[in-house]
Design an enzyme around this catalytic site. Structure first.
Site, PDB file in Angstrom:
ATOM      1  N   ASP A   7      10.877  -1.858   3.005  1.00 59.26           N
ATOM      2  CA  ASP A   7      11.092  -2.176   1.853  1.00 59.26           C
ATOM      3  C   ASP A   7      12.298  -1.730   1.017  1.00 59.26           C
ATOM      4  O   ASP A   7      12.504  -0.220   1.599  1.00 59.26           O
ATOM      5  CB  ASP A   7      10.076  -2.240   0.902  1.00 59.26           C
ATOM      6  CG  ASP A   7      10.136  -2.814  -0.487  1.00 59.26           C
ATOM      7  OD1 ASP A   7      10.740  -3.944  -0.703  1.00 59.26           O
ATOM      8  OD2 ASP A   7       9.756  -1.924  -1.613  1.00 59.26           O
ATOM      9  N   ARG A  37      11.709  -3.703 -14.827  1.00 58.98           N
ATOM     10  CA  ARG A  37      11.101  -3.481 -13.112  1.00 58.98           C
ATOM     11  C   ARG A  37      10.022  -4.490 -13.245  1.00 58.98           C
ATOM     12  O   ARG A  37       9.841  -5.167 -12.441  1.00 58.98           O
ATOM     13  CB  ARG A  37      11.264  -2.108 -12.523  1.00 58.98           C
ATOM     14  CG  ARG A  37      10.337  -2.140 -11.530  1.00 58.98           C
ATOM     15  CD  ARG A  37      11.059  -2.790 -10.378  1.00 58.98           C
ATOM     16  NE  ARG A  37      10.352  -2.359  -9.004  1.00 58.98           N
ATOM     17  CZ  ARG A  37      10.710  -3.154  -8.010  1.00 58.98           C
ATOM     18  NH1 ARG A  37      11.659  -4.300  -7.905  1.00 58.98           N
ATOM     19  NH2 ARG A  37      10.030  -2.772  -6.643  1.00 58.98           N
ATOM     20  N   SER A 112      13.869  -7.371   2.238  1.00 58.48           N
ATOM     21  CA  SER A 112      13.712  -7.189   0.890  1.00 58.48           C
ATOM     22  C   SER A 112      13.724  -8.258   0.073  1.00 58.48           C
ATOM     23  O   SER A 112      14.110  -9.415   0.393  1.00 58.48           O
ATOM     24  CB  SER A 112      14.954  -6.355   0.343  1.00 58.48           C
ATOM     25  OG  SER A 112      15.412  -6.130  -1.123  1.00 58.48           O
ATOM     26  N   LYS A 145       7.868 -11.915  -1.748  1.00 56.59           N
ATOM     27  CA  LYS A 145       6.680 -11.306  -1.283  1.00 56.59           C
ATOM     28  C   LYS A 145       5.653 -11.276  -2.369  1.00 56.59           C
ATOM     29  O   LYS A 145       6.206 -11.240  -3.379  1.00 56.59           O
ATOM     30  CB  LYS A 145       7.295  -9.796  -0.964  1.00 56.59           C
ATOM     31  CG  LYS A 145       8.235  -9.447  -0.039  1.00 56.59           C
ATOM     32  CD  LYS A 145       8.465  -7.953   0.007  1.00 56.59           C
ATOM     33  CE  LYS A 145       9.504  -7.388   0.989  1.00 56.59           C
ATOM     34  NZ  LYS A 145       9.762  -6.151   0.734  1.00 56.59           N
ATOM     35  N   SER A 169       6.322   0.440   2.504  1.00 62.72           N
ATOM     36  CA  SER A 169       6.625   0.076   1.466  1.00 62.72           C
ATOM     37  C   SER A 169       5.961   1.128   0.266  1.00 62.72           C
ATOM     38  O   SER A 169       4.733   1.307   0.528  1.00 62.72           O
ATOM     39  CB  SER A 169       6.302  -1.488   0.860  1.00 62.72           C
ATOM     40  OG  SER A 169       6.581  -1.876  -0.263  1.00 62.72           O
ATOM     41  N   ASN A 171       5.425  -0.323  -2.901  1.00 59.08           N
ATOM     42  CA  ASN A 171       4.985  -1.432  -4.007  1.00 59.08           C
ATOM     43  C   ASN A 171       3.637  -2.037  -3.516  1.00 59.08           C
ATOM     44  O   ASN A 171       3.606  -2.371  -2.257  1.00 59.08           O
ATOM     45  CB  ASN A 171       6.016  -2.524  -3.995  1.00 59.08           C
ATOM     46  CG  ASN A 171       7.145  -2.019  -4.506  1.00 59.08           C
ATOM     47  OD1 ASN A 171       7.395  -1.545  -5.702  1.00 59.08           O
ATOM     48  ND2 ASN A 171       8.441  -1.963  -3.769  1.00 59.08           N
ATOM     49  N   PHE A 173       2.064  -4.806  -4.291  1.00 57.55           N
ATOM     50  CA  PHE A 173       1.939  -6.195  -3.758  1.00 57.55           C
ATOM     51  C   PHE A 173       2.169  -6.416  -2.268  1.00 57.55           C
ATOM     52  O   PHE A 173       1.993  -7.086  -1.418  1.00 57.55           O
ATOM     53  CB  PHE A 173       2.863  -7.163  -4.776  1.00 57.55           C
ATOM     54  CG  PHE A 173       4.063  -6.845  -4.893  1.00 57.55           C
ATOM     55  CD1 PHE A 173       5.056  -7.531  -3.842  1.00 57.55           C
ATOM     56  CD2 PHE A 173       4.634  -6.040  -5.679  1.00 57.55           C
ATOM     57  CE1 PHE A 173       6.349  -7.236  -3.955  1.00 57.55           C
ATOM     58  CE2 PHE A 173       5.948  -5.640  -5.619  1.00 57.55           C
ATOM     59  CZ  PHE A 173       6.752  -6.340  -4.592  1.00 57.55           C
ATOM     60  N   ASP A 174       3.391  -5.358  -2.060  1.00 58.74           N
ATOM     61  CA  ASP A 174       3.903  -5.791  -0.948  1.00 58.74           C
ATOM     62  C   ASP A 174       3.067  -5.106   0.222  1.00 58.74           C
ATOM     63  O   ASP A 174       2.976  -5.569   1.586  1.00 58.74           O
ATOM     64  CB  ASP A 174       5.323  -4.708  -0.642  1.00 58.74           C
ATOM     65  CG  ASP A 174       6.324  -5.114   0.063  1.00 58.74           C
ATOM     66  OD1 ASP A 174       6.257  -6.102   0.828  1.00 58.74           O
ATOM     67  OD2 ASP A 174       7.332  -4.307   0.243  1.00 58.74           O
TER      68      ASP A 174
END
Lengths: 230, 230
Positions: A7, A37, A112, A145, A169, A171, A173-174
Site C-alpha cells: 500500500d 485524510r 494503491s 479498497k 499496509s 491502514n 480497512f486495507d
C-alpha cells in the site's frame, strides 16, 4: 512468499508530511491534515458504495474543499492547488528505501487507491519507482479498497496463489480487506494503534518495513536450514 | 410529495443520548460515544465493500469492542450488554413526536441501517411505532447505505416515482446516497454541520423535522392556491 504488495499512503509514504505545507497557511495543520485524510478515505467508501467512482485526485480535492470549510479557511485556488500537489511530494518513512532494498529478492508491486498520475508523480519525485516491478491503481477497476475487485488486480498481475502474496499496509480497512481476500497480511502499525474488531486479524503486526524484511529473512533462513537437514 | 422516508439514528433518535448510560462508567462519555458511532458507520462501509455483510447489532458490538480498547476501558460483559441495549432506548429528538403528527397525511416509512430487531425494540420502547406504515431495514438487501440497493427498498415498497419520495436524514453519507438515487432529500442539519463536497446537494437543508412539516405545508398551500387561480 512469492511476491510482496505494498500500500502507498500511510504505508510507504507519510501523509503527515502534508503538515509542512499546511503550517505556513493555517493555525492547526496537524488536525487539518488528519481531518482531510479521514474525509478522503470516507469519500472513497461513499463513492464506491454509491457506485459512482471518481478518481483519487478528484476525491482528494473534494475532501480538501470540505475540510477547508470545516476549519473556516479561505484559501485561494493557487494555494489549494499547492496543497493537492503536496500529495506528489510526500516523504517516504525513514526506513522505506533501505527496507525495499532488503526485500529485493521478491517481486514487489504497489497496489494503491491513488490515481495512476498521482502515483507516477509521487514515485518519480522520490526516486522510488525503480524499486517496483509494477504500480497498480484501483482506477483500473473503478472501485476502492477494501472491495475484493481491488485486491484482485494484484492477484491477476502476480499469477500466484493468494497466500503466497505478502500484503503490507498501515491502514485498518486495507488490512482486513486484504486478509479477507486471502493474502498473507502484514499490518505496518507504526503508531501502536488499536486493532480493528471485525474478527479478521493480520498474519503479523510489525512496527516498520524493516521488521517485515527481518521476519521474511528468518523464515527463509529456517526453511533453508530445515531443507539442509534432509 | 407522495410519501416520506425517515432515517433513524441521528435523524429521529439522538445517538448522543448514549452518553447518559456511559457517564456512570467512564471518564470521557461524549468522546467515547462519538468515537463508537464513527467506528460503527465506518464498519458498515467496510463490511459492505468487502461483500461480507454482518447485521447492525453485530457491527455495533464490533465497534464497541474497538472503542473500549481505544479508550483503554475494561468493562465486564454484563456492562457491555447494557451499552448495546442502550441503542434500543435512544431518546427521540424533542420535536419528533409532534412533527410526525403534522406529517400524518403522508405515507411515512422508516429506512434504516438498524437490524429489524433493533428497530422494533427502539420503536416499541419509545411508542413511535404507530407513526409509521412500514419499517424497512437494509438487512433485507444485506448491504448498507449509501448503496443504491438500500434506497431501492423504499422505492419498491412505496411504488411511486423517486422524486415524489421525500427522504429525511441527518447523516451526510445518507443525504448524498439518497439524492444520488433520485429521492427529494431534506438534510436535517441540527448542529450546523458543514455540507459534504461530493457535488451532490440535498433539495433543502432544515434544522428540525418541524421545518420539513412547515415547508411541505407551505408548498401544498401554494399548490392549492395556485390551483384556485385557474
Amino acid at each position: 512468499m512469492k511476491a510482496l504488495v505494498f500500500d502507498v499512503y500511510g504505508t510507504l509514504f507519510d501523509v503527515g508530511s502534508l503538515v509542512d505545507v499546511c503550517q505556513a497557511i493555517m493555525p492547526e495543520p496537524e488536525a487539518f491534515v488528519a481531518s482531510w485524510r479521514a474525509k478522503q478515505l470516507e469519500y472513497t467508501f461513499w463513492h464506491s458504495l454509491m457506485g459512482q467512482y471518481e478518481d483519487f485526485q478528484q476525491i482528494t480535492a473534494e475532501a480538501l474543499r470540505y475540510t477547508l470549510k470545516r476549519y473556516h479557511l479561505t484559501i485561494p485556488e493557487e494555494g489549494q492547488r499547492r496543497l493537492l500537489e503536496a500529495w506528489s511530494n510526500l516523504q517516504p518513512y525513514p526506513e522505506v528505501r533501505m527496507a525495499l532494498g532488503r526485500l529485493k529478492r521478491y517481486q514487489r508491486v504497489i497496489l494503491s487507491n491513488g490515481s495512476p498520475v498521482m502515483l507516477e508523480t509521487l514515485l518519480n519525485n522520490t526516486g522510488l519507482q525503480t524499486e517496483f516491478d509494477a504500480v497498480l491503481s484501483v482506477d483500473a477497476v473503478k472501485i476502492y479498497k477494501p472491495a475484493p475487485q481491488a485486491y484482485g488486480l494484484a492477484l491477476q498481475h502476480l499469477r500466484t496463489t493468494r497466500e503466497e502474496i505478502g500484503f503490507l499496509s498501515a491502514n485498518g480497512f486495507d488490512v482486513v480487506g486484504a486478509k479477507a481476500f486471502g493474502f498473507t497480511v502484514y499490518w505496518v502499525n507504526r503508531t501502536g494503534a488499536v486493532m480493528d474488531e471485525l474478527g479478521i486479524a493480520p498474519d503479523a503486526v510489525v512496527r516498520s518495513l524493516d521488521e517485515v524484511a527481518t521476519l521474511l529473512q528468518e523464515k527463509s533462513g529456517r526453511v533453508t536450514e530445515g531443507g539442509s537437514c534432509f
